[in-house]
Design a protein around this motif. Sequence first.
Motif, mmCIF file in Angstrom:
data_model
loop_
_atom_site.group_PDB
_atom_site.id
_atom_site.type_symbol
_atom_site.label_atom_id
_atom_site.label_comp_id
_atom_site.label_asym_id
_atom_site.label_seq_id
_atom_site.Cartn_x
_atom_site.Cartn_y
_atom_site.Cartn_z
ATOM 1 N N GLY A 2 0.781 -1.230 0.000
ATOM 2 C CA GLY A 2 0.000 0.000 0.000
ATOM 3 C C GLY A 2 0.810 1.275 0.000
ATOM 4 O O GLY A 2 0.240 2.375 -0.096
ATOM 5 N N GLN A 3 2.136 1.167 0.076
ATOM 6 C CA GLN A 3 2.980 2.353 0.114
ATOM 7 C C GLN A 3 3.006 3.054 -1.236
ATOM 8 O O GLN A 3 3.084 2.411 -2.280
ATOM 9 C CB GLN A 3 4.406 1.984 0.524
ATOM 10 C CG GLN A 3 5.361 3.173 0.605
ATOM 11 C CD GLN A 3 6.785 2.744 0.945
ATOM 12 O OE1 GLN A 3 7.061 1.550 1.087
ATOM 13 N NE2 GLN A 3 7.682 3.705 1.076
ATOM 14 N N ARG A 4 2.927 4.378 -1.231
ATOM 15 C CA ARG A 4 3.079 5.184 -2.446
ATOM 16 C C ARG A 4 4.516 5.695 -2.506
ATOM 17 O O ARG A 4 4.994 6.323 -1.566
ATOM 18 C CB ARG A 4 2.108 6.358 -2.437
ATOM 19 C CG ARG A 4 0.640 5.946 -2.594
ATOM 20 C CD ARG A 4 0.326 5.640 -4.039
ATOM 21 N NE ARG A 4 -1.096 5.475 -4.257
ATOM 22 C CZ ARG A 4 -1.743 5.852 -5.351
ATOM 23 N NH1 ARG A 4 -1.062 6.400 -6.351
ATOM 24 N NH2 ARG A 4 -3.029 5.656 -5.480
ATOM 25 N N LEU A 5 5.180 5.434 -3.620
ATOM 26 C CA LEU A 5 6.597 5.722 -3.753
ATOM 27 C C LEU A 5 6.849 6.977 -4.576
ATOM 28 O O LEU A 5 6.055 7.320 -5.474
ATOM 29 C CB LEU A 5 7.301 4.550 -4.442
ATOM 30 C CG LEU A 5 7.253 3.205 -3.730
ATOM 31 C CD1 LEU A 5 7.706 2.111 -4.684
ATOM 32 C CD2 LEU A 5 8.125 3.234 -2.479
ATOM 33 N N ARG A 6 7.978 7.634 -4.309
ATOM 34 C CA ARG A 6 8.467 8.614 -5.263
ATOM 35 C C ARG A 6 8.728 7.894 -6.584
ATOM 36 O O ARG A 6 9.053 6.708 -6.597
ATOM 37 C CB ARG A 6 9.759 9.254 -4.759
ATOM 38 C CG ARG A 6 9.595 10.143 -3.541
ATOM 39 C CD ARG A 6 10.901 10.842 -3.178
ATOM 40 N NE ARG A 6 11.909 9.887 -2.739
ATOM 41 C CZ ARG A 6 13.191 10.194 -2.575
ATOM 42 N NH1 ARG A 6 13.625 11.426 -2.834
ATOM 43 N NH2 ARG A 6 14.050 9.288 -2.155
ATOM 44 N N ALA A 7 8.608 8.626 -7.676
ATOM 45 C CA ALA A 7 8.753 7.974 -8.985
ATOM 46 C C ALA A 7 9.361 8.948 -9.973
ATOM 47 O O ALA A 7 9.150 10.163 -9.889
ATOM 48 C CB ALA A 7 7.397 7.487 -9.493
ATOM 49 N N ASP B 264 3.416 7.978 -5.935
ATOM 50 C CA ASP B 264 2.845 9.158 -5.300
ATOM 51 C C ASP B 264 2.802 10.272 -6.341
ATOM 52 O O ASP B 264 3.853 10.774 -6.760
ATOM 53 C CB ASP B 264 3.721 9.573 -4.112
ATOM 54 C CG ASP B 264 3.145 10.754 -3.342
ATOM 55 O OD1 ASP B 264 2.280 11.472 -3.887
ATOM 56 O OD2 ASP B 264 3.578 10.974 -2.191
ATOM 57 N N PRO B 265 1.608 10.697 -6.770
ATOM 58 C CA PRO B 265 1.529 11.685 -7.856
ATOM 59 C C PRO B 265 2.074 13.057 -7.469
ATOM 60 O O PRO B 265 2.279 13.899 -8.340
ATOM 61 C CB PRO B 265 0.026 11.745 -8.167
ATOM 62 C CG PRO B 265 -0.638 11.295 -6.913
ATOM 63 C CD PRO B 265 0.279 10.260 -6.315
ATOM 64 N N HIS B 266 2.324 13.261 -6.197
ATOM 65 C CA HIS B 266 2.860 14.544 -5.749
ATOM 66 C C HIS B 266 4.363 14.478 -5.483
ATOM 67 O O HIS B 266 4.943 15.435 -4.969
ATOM 68 C CB HIS B 266 2.122 15.005 -4.494
ATOM 69 C CG HIS B 266 0.647 15.124 -4.699
ATOM 70 N ND1 HIS B 266 0.086 16.059 -5.540
ATOM 71 C CD2 HIS B 266 -0.396 14.391 -4.189
ATOM 72 C CE1 HIS B 266 -1.235 15.923 -5.542
ATOM 73 N NE2 HIS B 266 -1.544 14.924 -4.743
ATOM 74 N N GLU B 267 4.976 13.346 -5.819
ATOM 75 C CA GLU B 267 6.415 13.171 -5.612
ATOM 76 C C GLU B 267 7.054 12.602 -6.882
ATOM 77 O O GLU B 267 7.751 11.597 -6.852
ATOM 78 C CB GLU B 267 6.686 12.256 -4.418
ATOM 79 C CG GLU B 267 6.305 12.844 -3.087
ATOM 80 C CD GLU B 267 7.235 13.981 -2.660
ATOM 81 O OE1 GLU B 267 8.371 14.038 -3.164
ATOM 82 O OE2 GLU B 267 6.817 14.809 -1.832
ATOM 83 N N LEU B 268 6.808 13.277 -8.012
ATOM 84 C CA LEU B 268 7.305 12.801 -9.293
ATOM 85 C C LEU B 268 8.531 13.605 -9.719
ATOM 86 O O LEU B 268 8.615 14.811 -9.489
ATOM 87 C CB LEU B 268 6.225 12.925 -10.365
ATOM 88 C CG LEU B 268 4.938 12.119 -10.131
ATOM 89 C CD1 LEU B 268 3.957 12.360 -11.274
ATOM 90 C CD2 LEU B 268 5.227 10.637 -9.992
ATOM 91 N N LEU B 269 9.463 12.896 -10.345
ATOM 92 C CA LEU B 269 10.663 13.519 -10.912
ATOM 93 C C LEU B 269 10.742 13.191 -12.393
ATOM 94 O O LEU B 269 10.148 12.212 -12.850
ATOM 95 C CB LEU B 269 11.920 13.017 -10.211
ATOM 96 C CG LEU B 269 12.008 13.192 -8.709
ATOM 97 C CD1 LEU B 269 12.034 11.819 -8.044
ATOM 98 C CD2 LEU B 269 13.246 13.966 -8.324
#
Length: 342
Positions: free
Chosen positions: A55-60, A145-150
Motif C-alpha cells: 500500500g505504500q506510495r513511492l516517489r517515482a 505518489d503523484p505529488h512526488e514525481l521527478l
Amino acid sequence: MFRHLAAAVTALAAVTAAPAAATPGLVPAADREVAFTVDGTTAYGTLHVPEHRPGQRLRAALLLPGSGPTDRDGNQPPVSSPNTLTQLADALDGEAIATLRFDKYGTGRTGLGAYRDHPEELDYPAFVRQAQAAYESLRDQPETDPHELLVVGHSEGAMTGLVLGGTVRPRPVGLALLQPQAIRMLDLVALQLKAQVSEATRQGQFTPEQQRTVHTAIDAAVTSLRENLPLETTDLPPAIGRLFEAFQGPNARFVDSDDAVYPPDIAAALRPGTNVLLTCGTNDAQVPCATTNALTTALRHAHAGGPGRVTLPAVDHLMHDPDHPDTLAPPVLDSLHRLTRH
C-alpha cells in the motif's frame, strides 16, 4: 540528436517479478510492462517498482532517453548498448524511487506507430507529447505518489524533461538534466563539428586555412537550413556534407522543430523552487560544460532549487569515466543522490 497537450493514457499489463528475495512483510521489487496511447500510437515501456511496504506510495521518476533511435534501456541496437536508462533505473531503485522508461518513436516495441507510412511528419513536439503521456501514465500507477514525481532526462531527453517541467500537471518536484542539450540543436551540431575539425587540424589533417574554410562552410550550412535556402557543401568534408544533407528531406521537419527550442527560454516556465540537477562532464565532447552556461543562468533567474549545476570530473557523455567504462561513474550517482535527498 535526431529522431503540448493532453493525451489519452491507457495503462496495461503483466507483472514479472524481479528475481530478488523479498524481505519479510515487504512487496518484492518488480518490473511491469506498461503501455500508453497518444496521437494514435501505443508506446510500450517498463515500470520498475522497488521493494516497498504493502500500500505504500513511492516517489517515482520518468526516464527520458538521449537523441537518435534510443530505446527504453538507453540503447541503439545493434550499434550501441550502454544501458544508460537501465542503469539509471537501478541507481534510483537504491533510493526507493520507482521508474518508468519507454520505447520512444522509432525504437523497440513502439516503432513508428501512426507515423509508419509518413515518417517525414514526425517532429519534436510529437516526442514531447509522447513523453507527457508517459508522465501521466507514471502518475496514475497504483504504487506511485503523484505529488512526488521527478523527470530524469539524458542529453536530448534532458531538454524534453525541461519542457515537461513547465507544462505537466502536477508539476514535478525535481528535474535531473543529465549532460543536457542546452543550446539550439544546430548550434550544438556546429560546435561539435568545429571541435572535430580543429582536432583534425592539430593532427595535421587540415591546414589552418582549410580549417577556417570548413568552419565558415559549417556556419553557412546552418544558416541555409534555418532559412530554407539551398545547401552548399562544396567546402565541407564529404562526411560533414552528408550529415547536413541528412537534415533535409524526411528529417527536415524534426530538425526544424528541435532547433526551434532554446532551452534557457524554456526554463522560465518552471515553478519557482523546483529542484533541478544539471550535470556536465569534463570529458563530454558532445555537450561541453560551456554550452550549459546560459541554461544555468536561466535556472537561477527562474528561482529553481538545488543542487544546480554539478561538474563531473573525467565523465563523458554516456556518464562513464576511465575507471568505470561500462557503468555510471560514481560522481553521477552522487549527483543523483544530491537531487533525491531534497
